[in-house]
Write a protein that holds these residues in place. Sequence first.
Motif, PDB file in Angstrom:
ATOM      1  N   ASP A  82       2.776  -0.852  22.926  1.00  0.00           N
ATOM      2  CA  ASP A  82       3.495  -0.510  21.690  1.00  0.00           C
ATOM      3  C   ASP A  82       4.546   0.571  21.920  1.00  0.00           C
ATOM      4  O   ASP A  82       5.693   0.443  21.481  1.00  0.00           O
ATOM      5  CB  ASP A  82       2.499  -0.049  20.621  1.00  0.00           C
ATOM      6  N   ALA A  83       4.159   1.655  22.592  1.00  0.00           N
ATOM      7  CA  ALA A  83       5.119   2.745  22.813  1.00  0.00           C
ATOM      8  C   ALA A  83       6.268   2.290  23.693  1.00  0.00           C
ATOM      9  O   ALA A  83       7.424   2.677  23.479  1.00  0.00           O
ATOM     10  CB  ALA A  83       4.421   3.954  23.430  1.00  0.00           C
ATOM     11  N   ALA A 346       7.504   6.006  28.338  1.00  0.00           N
ATOM     12  CA  ALA A 346       6.698   5.828  27.126  1.00  0.00           C
ATOM     13  C   ALA A 346       5.364   5.168  27.438  1.00  0.00           C
ATOM     14  O   ALA A 346       4.318   5.542  26.887  1.00  0.00           O
ATOM     15  CB  ALA A 346       7.473   5.022  26.093  1.00  0.00           C
ATOM     16  N   ARG A 349       3.202   7.726  29.173  1.00  0.00           N
ATOM     17  CA  ARG A 349       2.811   8.774  28.238  1.00  0.00           C
ATOM     18  C   ARG A 349       1.745   8.261  27.268  1.00  0.00           C
ATOM     19  O   ARG A 349       0.821   8.994  26.900  1.00  0.00           O
ATOM     20  CB  ARG A 349       4.031   9.267  27.462  1.00  0.00           C
ATOM     21  N   GLU A 350       1.869   6.993  26.837  1.00  0.00           N
ATOM     22  CA  GLU A 350       0.870   6.422  25.939  1.00  0.00           C
ATOM     23  C   GLU A 350      -0.474   6.256  26.636  1.00  0.00           C
ATOM     24  O   GLU A 350      -1.527   6.576  26.070  1.00  0.00           O
ATOM     25  CB  GLU A 350       1.339   5.067  25.397  1.00  0.00           C
TER      26      GLU A 350
END
Length: 453
Positions: A82-83, A346, A349-350
């Motif tokens: 998603d991110a 991202a 990080r997610e």
Amino acid sequence: MELRELLVTAAARAADYRERAAESRVFPDTSPESVRDALGALPEDPSPAADVVDELVKAAEPALVASTGPRYFGFVTGGSLDAATAADILASGWDQNGFNAVTSPAAAAVEDVAASWLKELLGLPPHASSGFVTGGQAANTVCLAAARHHVLARAGWDVERFGLQGAPPVRVVVSEDRHATIDRALRLLGLGTAATLPVPTDDQGRADTAALATLLRDAEGPKIVCLQAGDVNTGAFDDFPAAIEAAHAHGAWVHVDGAVGLWAAASPALRHLTAGVAAADSWSTDGHKWLNVPYDSGYAFCAHPEAHAAATALTAAYLTGQDGFRAPSAFALESSRRARGFATWAALRELGRSGLADLVDRCCALAGRFAGQLRRNGVTIGNDVVLNQVLAAFGDDERTRHVLAAVQRSGECWMGGTTFHGREYMRISVSSWRTTEADIDRAAGAVLTAFRG
């Protein structure tokens, strides 16, 4: 419609599609010819942007493959976190040129951070250079370009200046079960497939290290060795400590094609499979495979940054040396390029370190679950399921092709076919963060229904 409303509408349509992907047909029953006809002829006059988006959705969406869903098991395709998806939407909206820190300070900095995280997670040397490229093909090509530069420079030849005419012949020691992108890279780089010295493999596709050492001993001139982290069919790993030691003893550059399996290094439970890989000279892997970022995303790493840059960097004065910050495009094939680092950062990080390890471990466990259900019902499993790859045969090749076609037509799940060591198989790749045990059971049920039908 104003830009803000247009983008919100487009993002909503994308979200709607992704939500439906869990239950929709995995492979569409709409043909590419139907899409082509629906798109129509080139119009004479301009159209409102909102109408253009509507037309595109109406024409294309019925023919989309639900590779973002949980039951797509083809081509080692992840489902885009998603991110990472949201970051990719931002990347399109921001429309940054990722060439260097002058064209986009943000793109250059984010790539730099994401690269350092990737090297840490994959167990690669911190000093290694990195190039964010389109995928495994580009990553292998970049790494082998660096290898070509390095081995020819050691032989006293400047390939960037003089090309290959008159250069010492380069021999490339490769596995018989290498991925086709290695051969394509050799063609693109002018080395040619005739330069290859194939190494025989065992029943899992692992290179015979003793045979590799013999080929290296007998070959003259500059040499490159290509190893595999995660065979694309079986998931098997070459013996990196022994193979790399033998290669370096004969002055060869070692490249590791880790498009799939290099991600095992991110898992404490599976890291042993990549033991010794950090001693190689270059590595390639895909983000749009197991990291689950959107297409197109691949990474090329090189333990010799000077060779990497010598092979790929531009030399035009107006394009170099502008601010001292690392120029991302000095280590990739493109100049003007998409800012790929946003989605990669991202995703990392997610997930975090533990989330990535869990993703890898879970996919491997689910692959084992799939293989177990098929094996218990009389299906031949053609590989040791050490990673996320499963080879399934349903009798002779004709019967296997029949079962594969029936499963693909069903829409319940999708996986491709392959030929490994002279036999045809259904090739199952479990790579998506969205896949659950229930999805595996449902997919296995569809395969067994086709097998018994």
